[in-house]
Design an enzyme around this catalytic site. Structure first.
Site, PDB file in Angstrom:
ATOM      1  CB  SER A  93      -0.526 -24.381 -24.384  1.00  0.00           C
ATOM      2  OG  SER A  93       0.113 -23.149 -24.277  1.00  0.00           O
ATOM      3  CG  ASP A  94      -2.222 -27.989 -29.237  1.00  0.00           C
ATOM      4  OD1 ASP A  94      -3.315 -27.475 -28.938  1.00  0.00           O
ATOM      5  OD2 ASP A  94      -1.847 -28.149 -30.409  1.00  0.00           O
ATOM      6  CD  GLU A 117       0.775 -31.014 -32.398  1.00  0.00           C
ATOM      7  OE1 GLU A 117       1.666 -31.159 -33.265  1.00  0.00           O
ATOM      8  OE2 GLU A 117       0.336 -29.904 -32.031  1.00  0.00           O
ATOM      9  CG  ASP A 155       7.029 -29.922 -37.757  1.00  0.00           C
ATOM     10  OD1 ASP A 155       7.622 -28.835 -37.672  1.00  0.00           O
ATOM     11  OD2 ASP A 155       6.357 -30.402 -36.823  1.00  0.00           O
ATOM     12  CG  ASP A 184       2.949 -30.172 -27.876  1.00  0.00           C
ATOM     13  OD1 ASP A 184       2.159 -30.294 -28.820  1.00  0.00           O
ATOM     14  OD2 ASP A 184       3.335 -29.077 -27.440  1.00  0.00           O
ATOM     15  CG  ASP A 193      -0.969 -21.340 -48.491  1.00  0.00           C
ATOM     16  OD1 ASP A 193      -1.807 -22.142 -48.944  1.00  0.00           O
ATOM     17  OD2 ASP A 193      -0.044 -20.862 -49.174  1.00  0.00           O
TER      18      ASP A 193
END
Length: 263
Positions: free
Chosen positions: A46-47, A87, A130, A49, A178
């Site tokens: 996990s980042d 992040e 986003d 955040d 992508d």
């Protein structure tokens, strides 16, 4: 800082705050930690955040300094016992109020940018669809490290704009290139978009994957189950060697989201 967060997380947030204070100073209005650290607990990959709100947009030199210095208090997944991937998103209130879609971000730091940052390549401020999803999430569930609660500071995102953001997000994924190299994260991101399109709510990656697993056939179940288990550190990620299965899931999940929101 809130004591509910694990000491190692508090330490890293303190390091990040020091960097941000040194470069942005009194322009900082708030800092909010959100995501796994607040909701379901940090998973192995996990980042961490962090959303930072400022009252004036940083200069080009400030942005490059922040991005460069954050490299010293973040680490790629699994590379450090003390540092997680950070992040960090910085938004200016001047470009948030009144709300308009897509909102503008001043800068974003993440480990996927490390190579570019070390080479001196820095993204300019940009409109980012986003952010409608991110702001909705932070307003709903976050911890204020500094400043007011997010629901009192950040603008409400209209449902129509949240739906536009979901469509813009899934619209990024068209061809295998992508998602090449990032299959697990794209599968989980699509699961979250699918969940939000149906429920209007935002949940964690593993919760969205569990929800989707109840709604797909066996072919897609294998893809989603492996993405979820690998994210939780329970299995090896085998999605890179399942290109046809991943492509089929991406296609069908995107179609589900688009058809739901078209209705």
């Amino acid at each position: 800082m809130p004591s509910a967060l694990p000491p190692v997380v508090l330490h890293q947030l303190s390091l990040a705050s020091t960097v941000l204070d040194a470069e942005l100073g009194s322009a900082i209005v708030s800092m909010h930690v959100f995501g796994s650290a607040v909701d379901t607990g940090l998973q192995p990959s996990s980042d961490l955040d962090l959303l930072v709100t400022v009252d004036e947009a940083p200069s080009e030199s400030q942005r490059s300094a922040v991005l460069t210095q954050l490299l010293t208090v973040s680490a790629p997944p699994g590379a450090s016992a003390m540092l997680r991937p950070l992040e960090v998103t910085v938004l200016s209130l001047a470009h948030l109020k009144p709300w308009r879609y897509p909102a503008r971000r001043e800068l974003q730091f993440g480990e996927w940018l490390r190579h570019d940052l070390l080479a001196g390549v820095f993204e300019a401020p940009m409109r980012d669809p986003d952010l409608a999803i991110l702001i909705t999430k932070v307003r709903d569930s976050s911890i204020a490290l500094r400043g007011p609660e997010a629901s009192a500071l950040l603008p409400h995102v209209p449902q129509a704009d949240l739906e536009r953001a979901l469509l813009d997000t899934v619209g990024q994924w068209n061809q295998p290139e992508d998602w090449a190299g990032d299959e697990r994260n794209i599968v989980l991101a699509l699961a979250r978009c699918w969940y939000t399109a149906w429920t209007g709510r935002i949940c964690s990656k593993q919760e969205a994957a569990a929800w989707v697993l109840e709604r797909v056939d066996d072919r897609h179940k294998a893809v989603v189950a492996n993405a979820r288990a690998a994210y939780l550190g329970l299995e090896q990620d085998t999605l890179p060697i399942q290109p046809d299965a991943v492509q089929a899931f991406v296609r069908d999940a995107r179609t589900e989201v688009e058809q739901k929101l078209a209705g």
